[in-house]
Design a protein around this motif. Structure first.
Motif: not given
Length: 1493
Positions: A1198, A1256, A1260-1262, A1264, A1266, A1307, A1377, A1392, A1395
């Protein structure tokens, strides 16, 4: 009485009096906190816990931090013979009395389960106190639940032992010894965490769209108040005594003129002997002189410095009551308002800045002090008093008599009847540490003196002994004010005397036959300690022993113990009078002196559980969780009291409910000076009834004390609002928790009076923190044991978990002026990481019960439904592509050549002298160049050597082992000329062969290389004795050095039959420790070079500068292949040269006026960190980067937006354009998917939009998903587009599980299709299934299902932007990502690592670098400490807090290491799996390892 087996061996006293005749260890000085009830309760609680034997992993410290002799490490202390059976418990109980001092509690509730596994540990040993019985099987169980996944090929180079690609299930990665200390401790930690926890709170879901956080719901079984609503309680009326003065100043005038010889105040010297007595006459005359001086002698007649009503600071030391009293009354007579404060000792006093705020807000410009005190204040070099931090500029006035002017005969002070004008201001420190001034009016001061006189039944001429601080609170009210009203004689005993002679106040009472003494529990306690020194003291004269902190939970036992000891010295039981006070409401209640023989006042034995819900319940169930409180007498004369709810509107409590005590009377504070809002909420409270309507119109003052009114209108106090800790809706009192902590036998661990308890807000709730000062001689084991037992005791008695328990070195906690702990400052140090603990125990696993439920993976929606759903929603499928190769006009002669070898021959023929490569050294001078012809000739000679010496056939693999340079390039083309397949490998590092050589060995084996081409130096290294220690050197294939080549022509240059034949192998170790080799065909090589040529507009007149490692991926392609294909000149800068010359890359770019340059993140970081403060120097050296059109960071991750931003910002001053920096994206399956090249001049067909950025939502990334948010949104993450997609490349975003295409801004995994995709993995086993899966995959659904795609293994999304691409279409941006195989699956969510690491790196200035990984579902955080080692433990709570707050995860282990320990590869990527294996194998030599409970 038979002693009970107790966890803390203490002699069981048969009566409370015998207890205090015992010989005491010197450190027990502060047993004032000790209550028998508490001690027994704690012992019972610990005994209960001992039955559930638990092994807690002790933190690991480095030797330098904690030195221990090896003998200690192996020999358990002499108490270890006790086996863990019933008999020993009885034996131990019998011995406990005798062994009280020497025995270090043999059976702690920590029964460590692992014996002897770590005798050789590098720090404190894990040996337990008990010879472990029944622990033999423990190691076998240690890994019963740590199943390691079978890794599929490609092989993993973290296992240096073997190159096999699949592992037996029970082995450890990298052959970690199963009994390594770390893994043992982790297992202990896992066992601890398996214990049944406090039940999680009832779920109440607040669906914040993404994340569900549990909100504590009230427990249906909790006790609720059942009484009727209370009615305010009135005190007796304030009697009117005929000769009471109209104002306090009038009383002074009366006694000073009529009873001038009467003693008013006696001061003591340091030994406790009377040194000076101030008479009423002297007090009157000196106060008059001061008043006159203040009003008339400080300024000029027309411009006086002080006017009536001005505020003045009084700065007098605690051992000088006489000067203080004169100054105080001098101010009253002059009608200026005294503000007594402490003497500042240093510029950085605890809380000093807040005192400055008080002085500023009161508008104080003048400070009164004594000559001696002024001399002692800290000075600057030129003798001026230093400017204290946060203080206004002050004028200092000395009030010693010799400096005062006598007032003229005709001057008289103005003494009017007391009114509501302010008399004085008393300072008060709030819970948060801010200092406020409580303003007391003249009428309140007078009324308070009248009420105290009536309640205490003072009569003229009585003697009182005052041990309290005379500047504030009861010490001021009784010893300075009521004193003058009643013509009393006060003997003031300063704190400094108490320290040297704790019995001094008792002796003063005896000598002066004092009627009243004003003390705190501390003074009772010290007197008991020193009691043996004085047999013949008598306390029979005392009619009142006023205990001013009688509201504390431990005051009962202090009073009882003192009485039982001194009753034989004439102390009357009815003389003990506890009282309750607060700066706002002044004296709230006081027990009236009793009549001999009258029944003694009441006790309340309350249930702790009830108290925590704010309800009064007599304790019946469990005597271990009871709190005994004594009454503080009745409401003051003329006062009225009510109890209101402590939070929210001031609603009256029910009779069985605890609330804040409020008082209404003339004798109370009137306001916080200058703070109108706070004043209204505190001093003007109108109570409300249950319906919410006001009760009467009389304003009440909030006292800040919590309590209730009991039977017979007796007032009981159970705590302070400031000490209130509200955890999960239950209220706990800091003082109670301190008392519990102290009831745990501290052996030789901590100082009793030096414990701070406060709460910090972490993750939607308050968390309790306990900080104590550790004795210098305390051993690591003792401290850890004490800490563990305190946790158990608090858990058991208060039913609340402690979040963090820290021990700091002796004398390091910030102190209040009288030697107590400055709580708010301690809390501030804790939160900013400057507490420097020497021991710490965090228990987030036990405390944090409000984490969201782990996410359950829902059965996936089928790919077809997703597709239909997207169509219905009008969302396009997430795909993007570069320019179409077919449509690009490319009149290039190169295109007719299929192979790079042909291109090189053609260039050697047509432009023989054109220089393709230029290699620079650290000084920036060219050490080697290669023209087309030279490169061709050298390649031919290498090819002939391969055929002659190496006897190689076409298709054999050859490992190239060269430092970055031109030799590597010639060797590469030599291999192609001979038909061999080159494999470039980074050479081993001579200084760290054991670490770097095994990887080389592995690649040689895995690639089945027939030969190694290298330099003479490296050849010697490969065969050296040092190398033999790391690998088996006898099995190397043929090694050929290319330093001296025979001048022999090659008979013919090999031409592959088809372009699908292999050109080279690209081997690389991923950050997860996987070694993968991918096959690159000739067609892919030509396709890749052409795409880069088109994207970057490369042709023979161009120059580019490359500062990259040339061994794999795009770095290799740019270094070795592109120049030959496009004909441009490449200036090669080996990144390692930057270590000796940081500005090498930038100065080269500037000197050669380079337009396009390529680097790696590690190079960019080196420049940012190393040259950040030298930009001016670079400018002066003439370095100018305005020529740079593109500076491209080559990466497979990333984009690091913050780094590229800082780089652009830093070097903007030397001409770098803000648009120049961009990134590339490639992966193992396709080394170049995106490559941004900024176009400054918009030529036709070449212009491309600048890289776009989006924010972003991390939460919400956790999941999966976006979710785009605005800049500055909480928990937002800035992502930058990874560059522009190369010509001929297509990308689609796919659900990795269902393999169905996803919609725009969703994502998923990035899949790629392009002519230059690699043709497969090259592995030992040629595992076809893996290869097919990664390189030739079809979508399970959709129109692109016929295309063959390669899976990159990276998560990302495509988003259509508002910008227009070169083709005229809307531009589709690809956002990467992170790599799928790096993600951590925790609580059903995907994290990730970067982060979490970003959050951690922000928490403290001393964190240089950070890496996270998981082990058996525990999150391990490794931080590099760049500060001093004493900061190591500060990081543990900060790291735990931030990961909990921002990522909803509980950190399992925090490892603090030296800078440079976290392994980073040449691309600047962290090798987290290497780190994990080193940690588990105990190879990190950490400064500290904390195992969070």
């Amino acid at each position: 009485q038979t002693p009970t087996p107790s966890a803390a061996p203490a002699p069981a006293p048969s009566s409370s009096s015998s207890k205090f005749h015992r010989a005491r260890s010197g450190g027990a000085r502060d047993e004032r906190y000790r209550s028998d009830i508490h001690t027994e309760a704690v012992q019972a609680a610990l005994a209960k816990h001992k039955e559930q034997k638990m092994a807690l992993p002790m933190p690991t410290k480095r030797r330098s931090t904690f030195v221990q002799s090896p003998a200690d490490a192996c020999t358990p202390p002499d108490t270890s013979s006790a086996s863990e059976d019933e008999g020993s418990l009885r034996r131990q109980a019998a011995l406990s009395a005798a062994l009280h001092q020497s025995l270090q509690n043999a059976e702690s509730w920590i029964n460590r389960s692992i014996q002897g596994s770590s005798t050789s540990s590098s720090a404190s040993s894990t040996l337990s106190h008990g010879e472990g019985k029944g622990t033999s099987g423990s190691l076998a169980d240690v890994f019963a639940n740590t199943r390691i996944e079978n890794f599929s090929v490609p092989p993993d180079v973290t296992a240096t032992t073997s190159s096999s690609s699949t592992r037996p299930t029970n082995s450890f990665p990298s052959g970690v010894p199963v009994s390594s200390r770390v893994s043992t401790k982790i297992q202990q930690l896992l066992n601890t965490l398996k214990r049944p926890k406090r039940p999680p709170l009832k779920e109440f879901f607040v669906d914040d769209f993404e994340e569900i956080v549990e909100v504590p719901q009230p427990d249906p079984n909790q006790p609720k108040p059942e009484g009727r609503q209370m009615t305010p309680v009135k005190g007796e009326p304030l009697g009117v005594v005929c000769n009471w003065p109209p104002a306090l100043e009038a009383a002074l005038q009366r006694w000073g003129t009529t009873q001038a010889k009467c003693p008013c105040l006696t001061a003591l010297d340091v030994t406790g002997k009377p040194v000076y007595t101030l008479t009423y006459g002297k007090l009157w005359s000196r106060s008059l002189k001061l008043a006159y001086t203040l009003l008339n002698k400080l300024g000029t007649k027309n411009e006086p410095v002080l006017k009536p009503g001005d505020r003045v600071a009084l700065v007098y030391p605690n051992n000088d009551p006489v000067m203080f009293m004169v100054a105080f009354y001098g101010c009253l007579l002059a009608e200026v308002i005294p503000v007594p404060i402490e003497v500042p000792l240093t510029r950085k006093d605890a809380g000093g800045q807040q005192i400055g705020f008080l002085l500023g807000s009161c508008g104080i410009a003048l400070a009164l002090t004594t000559e001696v005190c002024l001399k002692g204040l800290p000075k600057t070099q030129n003798g001026e008093i230093v400017q204290f931090k946060g203080w206004p500029r002050l004028k200092w006035v000395v009030t010693d008599s010799k400096y005062l002017s006598k007032s003229p005969k005709d001057w008289q002070p103005n003494i009017s009847a007391a009114g509501t004008e302010p008399a004085y201001i008393e300072y008060k420190t709030s819970k948060e540490g801010s200092v406020m001034g409580v303003t007391v009016s003249r009428i309140a001061m007078l009324s308070h003196c009248q009420a105290l006189s009536q309640a205490c039944n003072y009569s003229e001429g009585e003697t009182i002994v005052n041990v309290l601080d005379f500047k504030k609170d009861a010490g001021l009210w009784h010893g300075i004010l009521t004193n003058v009203m009643n013509k009393l004689h006060t003997i003031s005993v300063p704190y400094s005397v108490m320290k040297t002679c704790p019995l001094s106040w008792v002796q003063r009472v005896h000598t002066h036959k004092a009627k009243v003494a004003l003390v705190k529990c501390r003074d009772l306690h010290w007197a008991m300690m020193a009691h043996r020194d004085q047999r013949d003291v008598s306390l029979s004269s005392l009619r009142m022993l006023i205990v001013t902190d009688g509201a504390n939970p431990w005051s009962v036992s202090s009073c009882d113990a003192f009485l039982s000891l001194f009753q034989s010295h004439g102390l009357k039981p009815e003389a003990i009078c506890p009282c309750a006070t607060s700066p706002e409401a002044m004296t709230i209640a006081i027990r009236r002196p009793g009549v001999p023989g009258a029944p003694l006042p009441g006790r309340a034995i309350l249930s702790m559980n009830g108290l925590s819900f704010g309800v009064i319940r007599v304790n019946t169930e469990d005597k271990n969780s009871a709190l005994t409180v004594q009454d503080v007498g009745h409401v003051m004369p003329g006062g009225m009291m009510c109890i209101v709810k402590p939070d929210g509107p001031p609603q009256l409590c029910k009779t069985d409910e605890i609330g804040e005590i409020c008082v209404s009377s003339r004798a109370g504070g009137m306001m916080y000076y200058g703070l109108a809002g706070l004043t209204k909420n505190t001093f003007e409270v109108i109570p409300l009834n249950s319906a919410g309507s006001p009760v009467g119109d009389v304003p009440f003052v909030r006292s800040g004390l919590l309590g209730f009114v009991g039977p017979g209108s007796l007032v009981f106090v159970v705590g302070k609002m400031d000490g209130l800790l509200t955890v999960s809706g239950r209220r706990h009192n800091a003082d109670d928790i301190v008392a519990t902590g102290l009831a745990v036998e501290s052996i030789k661990t901590v100082y009793r009076g030096r414990i701070a308890v406060f709460s910090v807000s972490v993750f939607y709730d308050e968390r309790i923190v306990v900080v104590a000062e550790q004795r210098p001689d305390a051993s690591e084991e003792d401290s850890f044991q004490w800490m563990s037992r305190v946790l158990q005791a608090i858990d058991s008695i208060h039913q609340v978990g402690v979040y963090c328990l820290a021990l700091v070195p002796a004398n390091t906690l910030p102190k209040t002026p009288l030697g107590g702990i400055h709580i708010s400052q301690t809390k501030q140090h804790f939160l900013e990481g400057s507490l420097h603990p020497c021991n710490i125990l965090m228990c987030p696993h036990t405390c944090v019960t409000n984490l969201p439920k782990p996410r359950q993976k829902q059965p996936g929606v089928g790919p077809a439904s997703v597709m239909v759903g997207n169509l219905v929603a009008g969302k396009r499928i997430a795909q993007a592509s570069g320019r179409d190769l077919g449509q690009i006009e490319d009149n290039d002669l190169v295109k007719k050549h299929q192979f790079l070898t042909e291109v090189l021959q053609w260039r050697a023929h047509t432009t023989p002298d054109h220089a393709l490569f230029l290699l620079l050294n650290a000084k920036g001078t060219a050490v080697c160049t290669a023209t087309c012809l030279q490169l061709h000739k050298k390649a031919e000679r290498i090819a002939s050597v391969l055929c002659d010496k190496g006897h190689l056939n076409a298709g054999d693999n050859v490992v190239l082992l060269y430092p970055p340079g031109i030799e590597l390039i010639t060797a590469f083309y030599g291999c192609l000329y001979a038909g061999c397949i080159p494999v470039t490998v980074r050479p081993p590092h001579a200084q760290s062969l054991t670490a770097t050589l095994p990887t080389v060995r592995m690649i040689v084996e895995v690639s089945k290389a027939a030969c190694i081409l290298t330099t003479q130096t490296l050849m010697r290294l490969l065969k050296s004795r040092e190398a033999a220690a790391a690998v088996d050197v006898k099995t190397w294939p043929t090694i050929i050095d290319t330093d001296d080549l025979p001048r022999k022509r090659l008979s013919q240059i090999y031409k592959p039959p088809t372009s699908e034949m292999l050109a080279y192998l690209d081997f690389s170790v991923s950050t997860t420790g996987m070694l993968t080799g991918v096959k690159m065909s000739h067609a892919a090589v030509s396709g890749l070079c052409r795409a880069i040529k088109l994207q970057c507009e490369l042709y023979s007149s161009r120059q580019i500068a490359i500062c990259l490692d040339p061994y794999c991926g795009l770095g290799f392609v740019l270094w070795c292949l592109c120049s030959v294909y496009s004909g441009h000149q490449s200036i090669l800068i080996p990144p390692m040269e930057l270590e000796s010359n940081l500005s090498l890359w930038l100065s080269t770019v500037s000197q050669h006026k380079i337009r396009d340059t390529f680097c790696s993140y590690s190079v960019m970081e080196l420049c940012t960190k190393g040259l950040g403060n030298q930009v001016e120097t670079l400018k002066a050296r003439g370095i100018n980067l305005s020529c740079v059109r593109t500076c491209v960071v080559v990466a497979e991750e990333r984009p690091r937006v913050s780094l590229t931003h800082s780089f652009s910002k830093l070097f903007k001053d030397i001409g770098l354009s803000s648009r120049a920096v961009s990134t590339t994206f490639g992966s193992r399956v396709n080394v170049a998917i995106c490559l941004q090249v900024t176009r400054m001049l918009l030529g036709p067909g070449t212009s491309g939009p600048d890289p776009t950025t989006v924010y972003v939502d991390l939460k919400s990334l956790r999941h999966d998903r976006v979710r785009l948010v605005e800049r500055g949104a909480p928990q937002s993450l800035l992502l930058s587009e990874s560059g522009k997609i190369l010509p001929g490349v297509k990308v689609v975003i796919v659900n990795p599980e269902t393999k169905g295409p996803l919609g725009d801004s969703h994502l998923g995994e990035i899949w790629v299709n392009s002519p230059h995709t690699a043709s497969g993995y090259y592995t030992i086993y040629d595992n076809e299934t893996l290869q097919a899966d990664h390189f030739n995959t079809r979508l399970s659904f959709g129109d692109a299902a016929q295309t063959l795609w390669a899976r990159t293994g990276y998560l990302g999304f495509v988003r259509r932007t508002e910008l227009t691409a070169a083709s005229g279409e809307r531009h589709d941006a690809l956002y990467v990502v992170g790599a799928l195989d790096e993600t951590l699956e925790l609580r059903g969510l995907r994290y990730h690592p970067i982060d979490i690491e970003t959050s951690v790196s922000r928490t403290h200035r001393s964190i240089a670098e950070c890496a996270v990984f998981t082990w058996t579902n525990l999150l391990v955080v490794v931080v590099e400490l760049c500060g001093c080692e004493q900061e190591a433990l500060d990081l543990v709570p900060l790291v735990t807090n931030v990961v909990l707050e921002e990522h909803y995860l509980i950190v399992g282990v925090v490892v603090v290491v030296d800078p440079g320990v976290i392994p980073i590869n040449s691309r600047g990527e962290k090798q987290r799996m290497h780190l994990r294996d080193s940690f588990l194998a105990d190879q990190l030599d950490p400064i500290y390892v904390a195992y969070n409970m």
